[in-house]
Scaffold this motif. Structure first.
Motif, PDB file in Angstrom:
ATOM      1  N   SER A 213       0.900  -1.215   0.060  1.00  0.00           N
ATOM      2  CA  SER A 213      -0.109  -0.190  -0.091  1.00  0.00           C
ATOM      3  C   SER A 213       0.862   1.390  -0.021  1.00  0.00           C
ATOM      4  O   SER A 213       1.938   1.295   0.633  1.00  0.00           O
ATOM      5  CB  SER A 213      -0.979   0.063   1.230  1.00  0.00           C
ATOM      6  OG  SER A 213      -1.657   0.899   1.407  1.00  0.00           O
ATOM      7  N   SER A 243      -3.542   5.824   4.857  1.00  0.00           N
ATOM      8  CA  SER A 243      -3.891   4.720   4.112  1.00  0.00           C
ATOM      9  C   SER A 243      -4.065   3.476   5.055  1.00  0.00           C
ATOM     10  O   SER A 243      -3.634   2.410   4.739  1.00  0.00           O
ATOM     11  CB  SER A 243      -2.533   4.453   3.329  1.00  0.00           C
ATOM     12  OG  SER A 243      -2.570   3.439   2.597  1.00  0.00           O
ATOM     13  N   LYS A 307      -8.090   1.638  -3.592  1.00  0.00           N
ATOM     14  CA  LYS A 307      -6.661   0.906  -3.889  1.00  0.00           C
ATOM     15  C   LYS A 307      -6.703   0.115  -5.100  1.00  0.00           C
ATOM     16  O   LYS A 307      -7.702  -0.761  -5.278  1.00  0.00           O
ATOM     17  CB  LYS A 307      -5.848   0.296  -2.553  1.00  0.00           C
ATOM     18  CG  LYS A 307      -5.811   1.164  -1.241  1.00  0.00           C
ATOM     19  CD  LYS A 307      -5.398   0.399  -0.376  1.00  0.00           C
ATOM     20  CE  LYS A 307      -5.222   1.567   1.010  1.00  0.00           C
ATOM     21  NZ  LYS A 307      -4.729   0.566   2.295  1.00  0.00           N
TER      22      LYS A 307
END
Length: 832
Positions: A213, A243, A307
């Motif tokens: 990520s 995130s 994402k």
């Protein structure tokens, strides 16, 4: 029909505030598509650009960009545009025929608002991730979009004053498969397979993050179509704020509604990090104009980005080493060249390979495939075919016949498992074109028309049309099917159009129906009422405790509408409870002998949508109260907004002796904050009478933004204007075309008690006869029969009134009124 006992006991247009962003009652944290205005775009001088959104405005036009990577990313990003705004030309190119002015809340941009002189058209953005794969936001696209939306590459400004409005066919694509999708929430995304390999100039598949990520603080950029504008590129002081969520991260990107579906790119690595899906309030209404919402770089809620790891597993990696072989289509006509493609990364730089092609009728050819670029790993060759009675193996020409199967085999010396394997593909030879039949003009309006037809095999239909039979300069292409329905939009009112139909099957054979050379034709109407009202802060809801009745008529508007005040629902809530999830829908199958006719088409089922409507043909999860969404499907919207029946209240379906009824009782609007006070409640009912009459009744309505009205499913009219339901005529005052019923001596389209008693008098006598001097032209008894029989004497017309004929008159008395209607037992129809 009402029983006899009943009677014995009784003895202005408002323009749509286009592009308005959601209000808290109907959407809250749910993302929305961009509503494009209905005002035509006209070129204006360029304007200056002040600050907007997070700190300074980082958006620039494509023509101002010089970085080659960003230009490649721009070429690989597309716009989602409704087909009603595009015209397909006969050479395969497309013209953006209905670009709209840049408006929000129905207002122009304030002085200095950036890009205020530019046109708008896309409602969302998307981007290429594979040879035939496009990714966008899940709330932007679903299977409904296959027919009404196109992916358009290259919609950007060519210079400060000139937008690109014409696109070659390689820039426009149609979705054919949803590979993966979630419409809202933390995993909002949609992966779409399009109708052919993407060959838009300069387009390349984005390299996507497949694991891990992006970290807070890393810089990102975005490309897309903010608020429906030509493409903008935004890289600057924009970075990841958070995130921590599994499905999305938050960044301070300078994005707007039309950026939904935009690619978000790691500014340092160039990796595709995710899809822009939702964010902060875009604009501020200044009363006479709008301007962008300005917050500090570290202020506001930020913009949410799904994402890339959410959808990465359904996007094949380019580095797969197993060889693949394919024909360029699944079928071929006789004497049509066949293209063969092999992709095998192990053979990069080999220059050529050999494959074996054979037919089920005995031909066999060895074909050399050539690498299309140095070290590209992609090999192509074309094989000529010939429709011949005999076959000649080794002739370099493939002899084929109708019904043959063609197969090609390639030996992959080392696949992903390190083993040798044969890889093959097959195709069918089809020498005959599809036969076209049943051409019907199923819908006609002022700016829209719909043509239906059939083919005897699956084929892709194209309707070519124009001002004369010899000049069919425009075309609209549908999907591959046997039953076809093609909608034309953007037509000129009061204009005659000519058209012909072409159908192409999977083998490329084309059948044409041009009405024996004369072409088919239709004349658009001068005006049309779409019976739809758009409620918002500029047009407050005023339909509580009202009832609207829609009567089918054989005229351009297709319906006649009237209203009445009410105190309760006509059908008490009850019947089958329909469990509906938030944004869900349920299918209601109708008895085969009781279909429902809507806008001239018969349907054997309908779908109850959780968000205050019923649809025909397919279900819908749309929660956005926008005209563009309402008009996408055949739909009856009672209160179209983001309702949440899963939380509170009940939805019922009831079948009565003369109608179907759908009731929403005490249903709240979705609230992202979880606040559901008792006053957040909606109660309303939709009745579908077997004779085609529609009745909608509203009691309590809490929403401030909603859609109410009818949609034929032909798409948003180019210049749609909202109507005022509350200003429809009272149902007691409407008139009809045609003759009055003989019993209606007052000629008010109602049967009064006195008028009914006159029919009862005829029933109680041994018959009736002609008497021109009486109030209705008839007398009980008598022997004069030189006039037209009474309308109540419709069964045997024997100058007597039977019990069944009397009961029909009683039905008119107990109804709100009646009207002439061909096809009924007596030529009249009661109005409920």
């Amino acid at each position: 029909m009402f029983p006899l006992l009943t009677v014995l006991l009784a003895i202005m247009p408002l323009a749509v505030p286009a592009g308005e962003m959601p209000f808290g009652d109907c959407s809250c944290d749910k993302p929305e598509v961009t509503e494009i205005s209905d005002v035509p775009w006209e070129p204006l001088p360029p304007v200056s650009r002040p600050k907007v959104i997070y700190g300074s405005d980082d958006r620039i036009d494509v023509y101002a960009e010089t970085n080659p990577d960003k230009l490649t990313w721009a070429a690989s990003t597309c716009a989602l545009i409704y087909t009603s705004r595009l015209t397909e030309n006969t050479d395969g190119s497309y013209t953006l025929s209905a670009p709209a002015a840049y408006l929000r809340y129905g207002l122009p941009p304030c002085d200095g608002e950036p890009f205020g002189n530019q046109p708008t058209a896309p409602y969302c953005s998307g981007f290429m991730v594979g040879p035939d794969l496009i990714v966008t936001a899940g709330h932007c696209y679903n299977s409904t979009s296959f027919s009404n939306t196109r992916f358009v590459f290259g919609f950007h400004m060519l210079d400060a004053a000139t937008p690109r409005l014409t696109f070659v066919k390689e820039q426009v694509y149609r979705g054919i498969e949803i590979v993966s999708s979630q419409s809202t929430g933390s995993f909002d995304h949609c992966v779409v397979r399009v109708d052919r390999p993407i060959q838009a100039p300069g387009a390349q598949a984005f390299k996507i993050r497949r694991d891990g990520s992006i970290a807070p603080g890393e810089f990102v950029g975005v490309l897309g179509h903010p608020s429906g504008l030509p493409m903008k590129i935004a890289f600057g002081n924009t970075y990841v704020r958070s995130s921590v969520e599994t499905g999305f991260f938050v960044a301070n990107l300078d994005t707007y509604g039309g950026n939904s579906g935009s690619p978000v790119i790691n500014a340092a690595t160039g990796l595709l990090e995710g899809i822009l899906v939702r964010g902060d309030t875009d604009f501020i209404n200044r009363g006479t104009c709008f301007e962008s919402n300005v917050v500090p770089a570290d202020g506001g809620r930020g913009e949410d980005v799904t994402k890339a790891t959410v959808f990465a597993e359904v996007v094949p990696e380019e580095t797969a080493y197993s060889g693949t072989i394919a024909f360029d289509r699944g079928g071929y006509g006789c004497s049509v060249p066949i293209m063969i493609t092999v992709i095998d990364a192990d053979l990069a730089g080999t220059e050529s390979i050999l494959v074996i092609v054979e037919t089920s009728s005995g031909d066999l050819e060895t074909v050399e495939l050539i690498e299309d670029a140095p070290a590209s790993s992609r090999f192509n060759a074309t094989v000529e075919t010939d429709a011949a009675a005999a076959v000649f193996p080794g002739s370099a020409v493939l002899e084929v016949g109708h019904g043959d199967t063609v197969s090609v085999t390639y030996t992959d010396l080392e696949n992903e498992s390190g083993e040798s394997a044969e890889v093959s593909a097959t195709a069918i030879i089809d020498c005959y074109p599809p036969a076209i039949g049943g051409v019907t003009l199923s819908l006609l309006g002022a700016t829209q028309a719909q043509v239906q037809f059939t083919t005897d095999e699956p084929a892709r239909g194209t309707l070519r049309y124009g001002a004369s039979c010899g000049t069919l300069a425009f075309q609209t292409t549908g999907t591959t099917a046997v039953g076809h329905s093609i909608t034309l939009s953007g037509l000129a009112p009061d204009t005659r159009y000519y058209y012909a139909i072409e159908a192409v099957d999977g083998a490329g054979n084309a059948g044409v129906d041009d009405n024996a050379g004369a072409c088919y034709s239709f004349m658009t109407y001068s005006t049309q009422n779409h019976f739809t009202e758009y409620f918002n802060t500029s047009n407050l809801v005023d339909i509580e405790y009202l009832q609207v009745t829609y009567l089918p008529i054989d005229q351009p508007n297709r319906y006649q509408a009237c209203i009445s005040p009410v105190e309760a629902l006509p059908v008490p809530p009850g019947g089958e409870i329909i469990p509906l999830a938030d944004d869900g829908f349920e299918e209601i199958l109708l008895p085969s002998w009781r279909p429902f006719n809507y806008y001239g088409l018969e349907y054997d089922r309908f779908f109850i949508g959780a968000n205050g409507y019923i649809t025909f043909g397919q279900g819908d999860s749309t929660y956005q109260a926008l005209p563009s969404q309402h008009f996408l499907l055949p739909r009856i919207s009672a209160v179209m907004c983001d309702l949440n029946p899963s939380l509170r209240g009940t939805v019922y379906f009831t079948q009565l002796s003369d109608r179907y009824a759908v009731t929403f009782e005490n249903i709240p609007v979705y609230d992202g904050l979880g606040l559901y006070p008792p006053e957040n409640s909606h109660t309303f009912q939709i009745e579908l009478f077997f004779d085609g009459i529609i009745r909608v009744t509203w009691l309590e309505i809490a929403a401030t933004r909603a859609i109410a009205g009818l949609s034929s499913g032909a798409g948003t009219p180019v210049y749609f204007s909202s109507i005022k339901i509350s200003q429809f005529k009272d149902c007691g005052d409407i008139t009809h075309e045609g003759d009055f019923h003989s019993a209606d001596t007052s000629r008010d389209w109602k049967i009064s008690l006195a008028e009914l008693l006159r029919v009862i008098q005829f029933y109680n006598s041994s018959g009736f006869s002609c008497a021109p001097s009486t109030e209705d032209g008839y007398n009980p008894e008598g022997s004069a029969f030189d006039c037209t029989p009474h309308d109540s004497d419709y069964m045997a017309q024997d100058w007597t009134i039977s019990l069944n004929e009397l009961l029909r008159a009683i039905q008119f008395y107990n109804a709100r009124g009646y009207r002439p209607q061909s096809g009924t037992e007596d030529g009249f129809q009661p109005i409920p």
